[in-house]
Structure formats: C-alpha cells, structure tokens
Design a protein around this motif. Structure first.
Motif, PDB file in Angstrom:
ATOM      1  N   LEU A 154      -1.905   7.745 -10.283  1.00  0.00           N
ATOM      2  CA  LEU A 154      -2.249   8.420  -8.889  1.00  0.00           C
ATOM      3  C   LEU A 154      -3.205   9.652  -8.768  1.00  0.00           C
ATOM      4  N   ASP A 155      -3.734   9.966 -10.137  1.00  0.00           N
ATOM      5  CA  ASP A 155      -4.603  10.979 -10.026  1.00  0.00           C
ATOM      6  C   ASP A 155      -6.001  10.533  -8.986  1.00  0.00           C
ATOM      7  N   GLY A 156      -6.382  11.543  -8.522  1.00  0.00           N
ATOM      8  CA  GLY A 156      -7.643  11.447  -7.348  1.00  0.00           C
ATOM      9  C   GLY A 156      -7.174  11.162  -6.067  1.00  0.00           C
ATOM     10  N   TYR A 157      -5.875  10.667  -5.875  1.00  0.00           N
ATOM     11  CA  TYR A 157      -5.426  10.607  -4.470  1.00  0.00           C
ATOM     12  C   TYR A 157      -4.442  11.567  -3.985  1.00  0.00           C
ATOM     13  N   ARG A 158      -4.927  12.323  -2.748  1.00  0.00           N
ATOM     14  CA  ARG A 158      -4.015  13.227  -2.466  1.00  0.00           C
ATOM     15  C   ARG A 158      -2.899  12.806  -1.680  1.00  0.00           C
ATOM     16  N   ASN A 159      -3.146  11.793  -0.662  1.00  0.00           N
ATOM     17  CA  ASN A 159      -2.009  11.244   0.223  1.00  0.00           C
ATOM     18  C   ASN A 159      -2.548   9.750   0.633  1.00  0.00           C
ATOM     19  N   VAL A 160      -1.774   9.117   1.470  1.00  0.00           N
ATOM     20  CA  VAL A 160      -1.898   7.714   1.441  1.00  0.00           C
ATOM     21  C   VAL A 160      -3.414   7.295   2.551  1.00  0.00           C
ATOM     22  N   THR A 161      -3.986   8.464   3.088  1.00  0.00           N
ATOM     23  CA  THR A 161      -5.125   8.102   4.028  1.00  0.00           C
ATOM     24  C   THR A 161      -6.207   7.727   2.889  1.00  0.00           C
ATOM     25  N   ASP A 162      -6.068   8.456   1.427  1.00  0.00           N
ATOM     26  CA  ASP A 162      -7.270   8.069   0.515  1.00  0.00           C
ATOM     27  C   ASP A 162      -7.566   6.579   0.235  1.00  0.00           C
ATOM     28  N   LEU A 163      -6.433   5.811   0.559  1.00  0.00           N
ATOM     29  CA  LEU A 163      -6.510   4.485   0.393  1.00  0.00           C
ATOM     30  C   LEU A 163      -7.487   3.718   1.010  1.00  0.00           C
ATOM     31  N   LEU A 164      -7.531   4.255   2.591  1.00  0.00           N
ATOM     32  CA  LEU A 164      -8.463   3.670   3.343  1.00  0.00           C
ATOM     33  C   LEU A 164      -9.829   4.325   3.270  1.00  0.00           C
ATOM     34  N   VAL A 165      -9.859   5.770   2.857  1.00  0.00           N
ATOM     35  CA  VAL A 165     -11.217   6.149   2.986  1.00  0.00           C
ATOM     36  C   VAL A 165     -11.776   5.666   1.586  1.00  0.00           C
ATOM     37  N   ALA A 166     -11.205   5.423   0.575  1.00  0.00           N
ATOM     38  CA  ALA A 166     -11.841   4.916  -0.845  1.00  0.00           C
ATOM     39  C   ALA A 166     -12.210   3.409  -0.641  1.00  0.00           C
ATOM     40  N   ARG A 167     -11.399   2.644   0.260  1.00  0.00           N
ATOM     41  CA  ARG A 167     -11.712   1.258   0.592  1.00  0.00           C
ATOM     42  C   ARG A 167     -12.994   1.111   1.465  1.00  0.00           C
ATOM     43  N   ALA A 168     -13.129   1.922   2.343  1.00  0.00           N
ATOM     44  CA  ALA A 168     -14.186   1.938   3.277  1.00  0.00           C
ATOM     45  C   ALA A 168     -15.607   2.317   2.823  1.00  0.00           C
ATOM     46  N   ALA A 169     -15.363   3.481   1.813  1.00  0.00           N
ATOM     47  CA  ALA A 169     -16.540   3.794   1.040  1.00  0.00           C
ATOM     48  C   ALA A 169     -17.274   2.603   0.132  1.00  0.00           C
ATOM     49  N   ALA A 170     -16.244   2.009  -0.441  1.00  0.00           N
ATOM     50  CA  ALA A 170     -16.635   0.904  -1.464  1.00  0.00           C
ATOM     51  C   ALA A 170     -17.064  -0.418  -0.791  1.00  0.00           C
ATOM     52  N   ALA A 171     -16.292  -1.014   0.230  1.00  0.00           N
ATOM     53  CA  ALA A 171     -16.838  -2.127   1.112  1.00  0.00           C
ATOM     54  C   ALA A 171     -16.844  -1.766   2.429  1.00  0.00           C
TER      55      ALA A 171
END
Length: 608
Positions: A12-29
């Motif tokens: 779970l390192d690198g994730y502060r909270n659930v919103t990081d899941l969307l932020v990471a995905r939007a940045a990647a694709a």
C-alpha cells in the motif's frame, strides 16, 4: 486445519487514500474508456474516459466544498445503481468526506435512523422521491445540514447545480482537501442490512479499501484488466458492488451500470461483458429458463441429459485443475460436443457470448449448479465475505475452482475456525469496529472478527461454509441442527425462493417453502391452474395439491442428503412479498426472525 492465511500480493506504499487509485489510473491511461453510460432517450451507450470521469469527480467535489463540506463530514447517497453514484462516491472522497450509502429501497424510518446515527451533513438522492426522503431525514436531526440534492437532471437542486456552485474553488484547494485523509481515516460508514438484530454502522477505512482493491486486482488479474468489461447491477449501496467498482476502475476494466436487474439479460447482447458478479438466484433463473424453453419444445428429456453431461464435464474439469489423473471418456466428450451445439452455446450467447467467468456471492451456491456452469463453458468463482471484511474474505481463483467451497483467504487475509466452528477473520480488509462502540462487544476475539458463520477448512485451506451460528436449531430432544445444507438443497428448485427450516424446541423439524412468484406463475400456467397471491405483508400457506406434490420431491431429495435427525417431516408452501424490505434485505436475504413472526400461525399448524 484450523487456520489459513494468504500473504499480500500488493503493497500500500505510495497510496495516501482511495482517491489515489483514480488519480494514478487517470495519469496512466487518461483516454482509456472507464465507463459506458446509457442514454435513456435512445438506448445507446456512450463511452466516458478515465480522464473524463476524473474531471466530473473533481468538479462535483468542488461543489461539495463550496456548499460547506469539511474534511470528515458524512455525505449520504441514496440511489439506484447508476453512473452518477460512482461520480458522487469518488467526489465525496475527493472533498475529504465520509460516504454513507443508503439502499434505495430503504423505508423512511430506516433513512431517518441512518442519517441521524451517522450525522449526515449533505445528501444525494437518485430521484426526487429519494431526495425528499433525505431532506425530511436531515430536517429531523435538528443539526446544521447542507441540504439534499438530486441526480435527476429535470429538477432543481441537482448535481449540476452543485458543480456550478463550485467553480470558485481552486485546484490547489481541492488537492489539499483530497490529500487530507490518511489510510487509517474512515472512508465510509455502511449500515448492515440486518437479517437478525438491528442494523449496525460498519466503519471502513481507506486502508481497508486500498488493501482489498490492490490485492484482489493482483489475484484476479487474469479476469480484471483493461481488456475486459463488466456490468454492475448489484446495489452500489452494498460494499461488494462498490469494491468491485473500485477494482475495475483501478485496473482499467470498463464498467456499465444497470439500475433494474430485470433488464440485465436483454442488455448483455449489447454490452457483451467478459465478467459478471451475481447472486446464486440469478444463475438458478438462467438454468431454469433454459429448462423451461426446452420443455416448451418437447425436449425436457434431452435437456435433463444435457444438464447431467454439463455437471459431469464440470466435475472432470475441476479434477484436472486439481492435478488428478483422469481417464479418457470418449462418450462424455461426444455428448458434450452434441449438447454444446444444441444448448450450451446458446446459453453463452444469452450471456453476451464473451463471459469468461462469473463471480457468485451473497449466498451459498449449490455445488451442482456451479458444476453445470463450468460444464457449459462459463466457470463460476464462488467467494465469501461480509460488510465488515470490506466484501471478499475468501475466493476461488481461476484454475483452482473447487465447487462446494468458497475458496482460500484472499491476499492479506487470515481465516481461523474457532472451537465452536465459527469463522473468524483478520487482515487488510477487516474493519476495526462499529460506529457505536457498544456493538463491538462480543464482535472480536483474540484480534479476529467473529463472522457469525459456521464453517471448516479443508486440507488445502479452502473454506467450506456450514451455516449461520444464529440459525442453529435445537429440538426438544436436544439435537442441534444446522439447517443450511437442507435449505440450500431445496432452494435449488426454481420454484423455491427461500427455504426456512423450523423446529426450535419442537419434537421434529418442519419447513416453510417460500415460492418464487415469477416461477410459480409460470408453473401454474403450464399446469393449467392458478395460485392465489398473498396480501401485502402477509405470509400465507398455498394449498395446491399438485404444487405440493411437485415440491415434495425436492424435500425428499434434500432429506436424502442429511442424517435422519436433520430431515424435515412436514412442510408448508407459502407466498410472501419478496419486495418487502421489512422481510427481505436489499441483498435478497430473508430475515428469518421476521418470517417466523409473520408466519407464526402457519408454523404452529405444522405441529398440530
């Protein structure tokens, strides 16, 4: 084996909270299609990219902030399953809020109780009716609240109005708020549907969701990936549907929502999903519909052989998965090929033609039903979990499916069996306590959550469920009976929506067989008879000799599976209003205590 664990697959390192899941995905694709949304006026489906979804989430989050939502404030969402639910859910988290889901079928008293207990400050309704209920509930709290808003675009006080009000909130202000919550802060308060006792507010943290989403995505990467798509029609107020949505969103799996489960089959040919999540009753109805069509064409005998062949083929496939040596069976292979051309291929087409796997949860899945779908080429992955475990606790995996079990603990989770046979849980997805600390009393033992379910672990560490602790029946002669196996066997009959064994303090066991209204009407039409419907809130015996004789065979078959002391001697066929949320939970589980109370006279008649 008394304990089984699976190490985590994802950190779970690198994730502060659930919103990081969307932020990471939007940045990647950013340009990848994340959702398909139906246009009600045309019936067509329009794509929404990950970046497009993120933009909508951010805009609504700013609207929440402009209205006065502070970090940690609860926001309630009461709506059918739809795209706007997903937007509101993530937007609330982006604004630092805590989401309180409310089933769209909840009664006014339930809505009032949840809004008051959770301290809801702002609410979102799917329709004007939902919004009015929420507004009334907010008014009754005597607290300073921020109103109820609606997803319905044809009224005032809509999500669009919220978005318009948030244009003055800067990106920097939103980012500061989005990153306020840590992994150990509450993400949601989910009120259990309460098959027994009063509903309890389950507090799930961002860590609970992150642990489940990242590890389940890793475990099921063969199924959940950016090349696949799914249809979510389970209530998004249920943690399983929300968890699935987050897993798909983080993994790039395309999502379509359907608010009316009855439209699912008609839509599958258009959406052509690669993966579906269902409750066992859906699979029973698919099988029953196929059997009915075969009977209409005078092929009932042929269909019976096709069913038996599919089950045998599924059992053979599972033995191969387990590494066992299987003798060649040319006759089975030929029969399977013939029945595939006659029946199986058409069933796969009904499901869209691309479904690789189905996940079944929410209730026990009959072993032969699981083997049947495996045999027609659509393996069913059975899993098990609770609200308190942030949905899945155990699950079968592709290539390691064992019908009759709910699989091994998922990554990062541990299952232990107590001396009394109760299933205990600990790990990443397991919550740390209820909103009301009084509800924690007796809920944990040695750091493990007490699920209230009975089960055992096989030699491979797979969990086999054996019933509910609170459903155990003790007869007058001191016999302790777990009714689940018998009930599940009878419920395999399409006519039986629910089977309820009774006999507490009685000299022998009896049962109530609750009819499935749709199947009962079809059966009656085929038999040239009619069955009187029960009045609302009534549970009434149905006295039809032909119907009783038909169901007697299901009872006899179930009795043959259990010991003599566990067999049902008498039964009554009853009708009940299965849309009554006082009787049935939103996840279609029967509230046993309510049934026994409403059917008290019928039960007593079984012992005259």
């Amino acid at each position: 084996m008394l304990e089984s664990s699976t190490p985590p697959l994802a950190a779970l390192d690198g994730y502060r909270n659930v919103t990081d899941l969307l932020v990471a995905r939007a940045a990647a694709a950013p340009g990848h299609v994340a959702f398909e949304v139906e246009d009600p006026s045309t019936g067509s489906w329009r794509p929404i990219t990950t970046r497009g979804f993120e933009d909508e989430v951010r805009a609504l989050a700013k609207g929440f902030m402009a209205q006065g939502i502070q970090a940690g404030d609860p926001i309630a969402i009461m709506a059918p399953t739809r795209y706007e639910w997903a937007v509101a859910d993530l937007a609330a988290w982006f604004a630092g809020a805590v989401v309180v889901p409310i089933y769209e079928t909840s009664s006014p008293s339930q809505v009032n109780a949840i809004v008051a207990d959770a301290g809801v400050r702002l609410a979102i309704g799917g329709t004007a009716e939902h919004t009015a209920l929420l507004q009334e509930a907010l008014a009754k709290t005597n607290a300073v609240t921020l109103g109820a808003w609606t997803m319905d675009a044809e009224t005032t006080g809509t999500l669009a109005d919220l978005v318009a009000g948030g244009v003055g909130v800067t990106d920097e202000e939103l980012e500061a708020r989005r990153t306020t919550a840590t992994q150990d802060d509450p993400a949601t308060i989910v009120y259990t549907s309460g098959t027994t006792g009063e509903p309890k507010g389950v507090v799930l943290t961002h860590r609970n969701f992150l642990g489940q989403v990242l590890n389940i995505a890793a475990a099921y990467s063969e199924i959940v990936n950016e090349d696949g798509n799914t249809v979510i029609f389970l209530p998004l107020a249920h943690v399983l549907a929300r968890g699935l949505q987050l897993i798909c969103l983080a993994s790039g799996m395309r999502i379509a929502h359907l608010s009316d489960p009855s439209t699912v089959v008609a839509t599958l040919d258009t959406l052509r999903p690669t993966f579906l999540v269902v409750v066992p009753r859906v699979l029973q109805k698919i099988q029953a519909a196929a059997a009915g069509k075969a009977a209409d064409k005078g092929l009932a005998g042929v269909w019976a052989k096709a069913e038996a062949t599919a089950i045998a083929w599924g059992r053979r496939a599972e033995r191969i998965d387990a590494g066992r040596r299987i003798a060649r069976n040319r006759g089975l292979r030929v029969r399977h090929r013939v029945f595939d051309a006659l029946f199986y291929r058409r069933l796969r087409t009904v499901m869209g033609g691309r479904v690789g796997y189905i996940l079944s949860g929410g209730a026990a899945l009959d072993t032969e039903l699981s083997l049947f779908f495996r045999g027609i080429g659509v393996p069913v992955i059975e899993g098990y979990g609770l609200t308190e475990t942030t949905a899945p606790l155990t699950g079968n995996l592709p290539g390691r499916i064992a019908s009759g079990s709910v699989g091994s603990p998922l990554p990062g989770l541990t299952v232990r069996i107590s001396d009394e046979g109760e299933v205990l849980a600990r790990g990443l997805g397991v919550f740390s306590g209820y909103r009301n600390p009084a509800h924690d009393e007796g809920a944990f033992v040695d750091g493990f959550f007490r699920t209230g379910d009975l089960g055992r672990l096989d030699e491979q560490g797979r969990l086999i469920l054996e019933g509910r602790l609170k459903d155990v029946i003790v007869t007058s002669n001191g016999k302790t009976i777990v009714p689940t196996r018998w009930e599940s066997a009878v419920e395999a009959n399409p006519l039986v929506s629910h089977a309820v064994m009774v006999g507490e303090g009685k000299p022998y066991l009896s049962a109530l067989l609750v009819l499935d209204p749709e199947q009962a009407r079809a059966w009656a039409a085929a038999e040239g008879t009619s069955i009187p419907l029960a009045a609302p809130s009534d549970i009434r015996a149905v006295n039809d000799p032909a119907l009783r004789a038909h169901l007697q065979r299901a009872v006899d078959a179930a009795n043959a599976l259990v010991a003599r002391s566990e067999q049902v001697r008498r039964f009554s066929v009853v009708f009940a209003d299965l849309d009554d949320r006082g009787l049935v939970t939103p996840t279609m589980k029967l509230k046993r205590n309510v049934v026994l109370d409403r059917a008290a006279v019928t039960v007593e008649d079984l012992y005259l």
